[in-house]
Design a protein around this motif. Structure first.
Motif, PDB file in Angstrom:
ATOM      1  N   VAL A  32     140.698  86.600  61.598  1.00 17.38           N
ATOM      2  CA  VAL A  32     142.153  86.167  61.761  1.00 17.38           C
ATOM      3  C   VAL A  32     142.317  86.316  63.278  1.00 17.38           C
ATOM      4  N   ALA A  33     141.893  87.412  63.882  1.00 14.17           N
ATOM      5  CA  ALA A  33     142.237  87.997  65.067  1.00 14.17           C
ATOM      6  C   ALA A  33     141.667  86.993  65.894  1.00 14.17           C
ATOM      7  N   LEU A  34     140.393  86.686  65.947  1.00 13.82           N
ATOM      8  CA  LEU A  34     139.694  85.808  66.626  1.00 13.82           C
ATOM      9  C   LEU A  34     140.244  84.540  66.534  1.00 13.82           C
ATOM     10  N   VAL A  35     140.460  83.921  65.470  1.00 16.44           N
ATOM     11  CA  VAL A  35     140.729  82.384  65.167  1.00 16.44           C
ATOM     12  C   VAL A  35     142.095  82.286  65.562  1.00 16.44           C
ATOM     13  N   GLY A  36     143.172  83.144  65.328  1.00 21.90           N
ATOM     14  CA  GLY A  36     144.311  82.744  65.873  1.00 21.90           C
ATOM     15  C   GLY A  36     144.870  83.451  67.197  1.00 21.90           C
ATOM     16  N   SER A  37     143.933  84.107  67.795  1.00 23.47           N
ATOM     17  CA  SER A  37     144.391  85.140  69.066  1.00 23.47           C
ATOM     18  C   SER A  37     145.823  85.965  68.574  1.00 23.47           C
ATOM     19  N   ASP A  38     145.365  86.546  67.472  1.00 23.59           N
ATOM     20  CA  ASP A  38     146.263  87.281  66.682  1.00 23.59           C
ATOM     21  C   ASP A  38     146.354  88.857  67.142  1.00 23.59           C
TER      22      ASP A  38
END
Length: 219
Positions: A32-38
């Motif tokens: 999630v962090a990687l895909v959405g720059s979250d």
């Protein structure tokens, strides 16, 4: 005494299962962090690594006590020794995922990579999360299959990792050395997660069958 020892072995297995669930959650949050720059998801990965470290220490302490005080032999000894190694691999998964989150935090609010590499990284991170989920299941299984690899390598993941690394090291790369290094390191960290996951499957098969890791060949 035997009943107490059996209870301790069960507790050791439960701690490993909890570590595996934490590592799986970390893989999902890292994706999630990687895909959405979250940024929130990235910090959740850090927190999950800390929890895995705590559980690793518990497994290590329990294993040392069992080895020192109970002097297990045969299958029980294999149980304890294998558990120690699995705990180390789960800690390795959590540590590698934290390095993935490091990259997301460092590049925030910008994305880690641009298309089409960002899409490939998303697929890689999803595959790693799937492998971590498989690890959870095989650790929890009472009688996993004895005649096959429990956590097989993902050929698509390996192919995508190689493509991403090659793109980042290409002489014509147009996005600067910093992004190239980050992408190459992401490919490396996800590869470490996959390696640890495969090895956990081998260790669990070794525990149940006695087949050493070097003799476990994928069909």
């Amino acid at each position: 005494m035997r009943t107490k020892f059996s209870i301790e072995l069960m507790a050791l297995t439960d701690e490993l299962a909890h570590m595996a669930r934490l590592a799986h959650e970390s893989a999902e949050r890292a994706s999630v962090a990687l895909v959405g720059s979250d940024l929130t998801a990235a910090y959740e990965v850090f927190a999950l690594e800390e929890q895995v470290q705590i559980e690793h220490a518990k497994c290590e302490d329990r294993s040392v006590i069992l080895l020192a005080l109970e002097a297990p032999v045969a299958r029980d000894l294999r149980h304890v020794v294998t558990a120690i190694q699995i705990a180390d691999d789960l800690l390795g998964v959590a540590a590698a995922l934290s390095r993935v989150a490091d990259v997301v935090v460092r590049r925030y609010p910008e994305p880690v990579a641009l298309q089409p590499l960002s899409e490939m990284l998303a697929e890689i991170s999803g595959a790693v999360a799937d492998m971590a989920g498989t690890v959870v299941r095989v650790i929890a299984a009472q009688n996993p299959p004895r005649d096959r690899i429990l956590v097989p390598r993902d050929e698509t993941l390996d192919r995508l990792r190689a493509q991403v690394a090659d793109a980042a090291s290409d002489a014509g790369w147009p996005h600067g050395s910093a992004m190239a290094i980050d992408i190459a390191m992401l490919a490396h960290h996800f590869g470490r997660c996959a390696d640890h996951s495969v090895r956990i499957g081998q260790l669990i098969r070794f525990f149940h069958t006695g087949i050493p890791l070097y003799a476990q060949v994928e069909g």
